[in-house]
Design a protein around this motif. Structure first.
Motif, short mmCIF file in Angstrom:
data_model
loop_
_atom_site.label_atom_id
_atom_site.label_comp_id
_atom_site.label_asym_id
_atom_site.label_seq_id
_atom_site.Cartn_x
_atom_site.Cartn_y
_atom_site.Cartn_z
N THR A 1 19.57 12.89 11.34
CA THR A 1 19.79 13.12 10.11
C THR A 1 19.60 12.23 9.08
OG1 THR A 1 21.02 14.89 11.07
CG2 THR A 1 21.52 14.47 8.71
N TYR A 2 20.11 10.92 9.41
CA TYR A 2 20.44 9.75 8.50
C TYR A 2 19.30 8.58 8.25
CZ TYR A 2 24.80 12.09 8.18
OH TYR A 2 25.70 13.35 8.12
N SER A 3 18.62 8.58 9.05
CA SER A 3 17.75 7.39 9.07
C SER A 3 16.22 8.11 9.28
CB SER A 3 18.09 6.40 10.24
OG SER A 3 19.23 5.97 9.92
N ASN A 4 15.73 8.52 8.22
CA ASN A 4 14.51 9.46 8.38
C ASN A 4 13.61 9.27 7.08
OD1 ASN A 4 15.41 11.23 6.63
ND2 ASN A 4 16.03 12.60 8.22
N TRP A 5 13.78 8.20 6.20
CA TRP A 5 12.88 7.98 5.17
C TRP A 5 11.84 7.16 5.74
CZ3 TRP A 5 16.18 6.45 0.25
CH2 TRP A 5 17.15 7.48 -0.08
N ASN A 6 10.64 7.48 5.16
CA ASN A 6 9.36 6.52 5.60
C ASN A 6 8.68 6.46 4.22
OD1 ASN A 6 7.35 5.54 7.26
ND2 ASN A 6 6.50 7.38 7.92
N ASN A 7 8.00 5.09 4.10
CA ASN A 7 7.21 4.78 2.99
C ASN A 7 5.75 5.21 3.37
OD1 ASN A 7 7.14 2.36 4.34
ND2 ASN A 7 6.45 1.51 2.57
N VAL A 8 5.20 5.79 2.53
CA VAL A 8 3.77 6.32 2.71
C VAL A 8 2.76 5.95 1.68
CG1 VAL A 8 4.51 8.35 4.43
CG2 VAL A 8 4.26 8.87 1.88
N LEU A 9 1.65 6.22 1.86
CA LEU A 9 0.70 6.11 0.87
C LEU A 9 0.92 7.42 -0.19
CD1 LEU A 9 -2.57 5.76 3.05
CD2 LEU A 9 -1.33 3.95 1.78
N CYS A 10 0.64 7.29 -1.51
CA CYS A 10 1.07 8.33 -2.48
C CYS A 10 0.09 9.23 -2.56
CB CYS A 10 1.07 7.44 -3.66
SG CYS A 10 2.61 6.40 -3.85
N PHE A 11 -0.86 9.08 -1.83
CA PHE A 11 -1.99 10.38 -1.50
C PHE A 11 -1.85 11.07 -0.38
CE2 PHE A 11 -4.32 6.30 -0.75
CZ PHE A 11 -4.70 6.39 0.46
N ALA B 1 0.65 -1.21 0.11
CA ALA B 1 -0.01 0.20 0.08
C ALA B 1 0.76 1.28 -0.05
CB ALA B 1 -1.13 -0.04 1.16
N GLU B 2 1.95 1.25 0.74
CA GLU B 2 2.73 2.51 1.00
C GLU B 2 3.76 2.43 -0.02
OE1 GLU B 2 1.93 3.45 5.72
OE2 GLU B 2 3.75 2.36 5.16
N ARG B 3 3.65 3.00 -0.98
CA ARG B 3 4.57 3.02 -2.31
C ARG B 3 5.29 4.33 -2.75
NH1 ARG B 3 3.55 -1.77 -5.72
NH2 ARG B 3 1.92 -3.08 -4.82
N CYS B 4 5.46 5.37 -1.97
CA CYS B 4 5.98 6.57 -2.11
C CYS B 4 7.20 6.71 -0.79
CB CYS B 4 4.89 7.71 -2.43
SG CYS B 4 4.24 7.56 -3.87
N ALA B 5 7.85 7.37 -0.89
CA ALA B 5 9.10 7.74 -0.04
C ALA B 5 8.85 9.18 0.30
CB ALA B 5 10.26 7.44 -0.36
N ALA B 6 9.34 9.52 1.64
CA ALA B 6 9.24 10.91 2.04
C ALA B 6 10.17 11.02 3.20
CB ALA B 6 7.91 11.24 2.69
#
Length: 110
Positions: A86-96, A70-75
């Motif tokens: 600083t270095y470990s903060n990407w999260n995958n989220v719903l694209c909407f 479901a969560e196919r976009c990155a933020a």
């Protein structure tokens, strides 16, 4: 406008973008910024400019990416203006999901 979501190619670029995003946060709540990374096939991530995902470093939060169906976009995920992660903060989220965006534009010499 000729730009696309940012492709993060190095640790230095990640640090710069995180600190820039953190400066824009005006409260203690979390804020998310889309980057140019998405999963088009079951867990296979792809950068918008076709840079190979495996060739450059990634900065996922521990336990991320998750819910790949479901969560196919990155933020970039900033937890308030005092966040030091600083270095470990990407999260995958719903694209909407409602997120800000970080874009980049190729330099043109004239």
């Amino acid at each position: 406008m000729g730009s696309h979501l940012v492709v993060i190619n190095s640790r230095e670029e990640q640090e710069f973008l995180f600190n820039l995003a953190k400066e824009k946060v005006t409260n203690a709540y979390e804020t998310k910024y889309y980057i140019g990374l998405a999963s088009y096939r079951n867990g296979q991530w792809q950068w918008v400019d076709q840079t190979p995902y495996e060739k450059i470093p990634t900065f996922w939060k521990p336990g991320e990416p998750n819910l790949l169906f479901a969560e196919r976009c990155a933020a970039i995920h900033v937890k308030g203006n005092r966040d030091s992660n600083t270095y470990s903060n990407w999260n995958n989220v719903l694209c909407f999901t409602s997120c800000y965006r970080i874009c980049e534009l190729a330099v043109k010499f004239v």
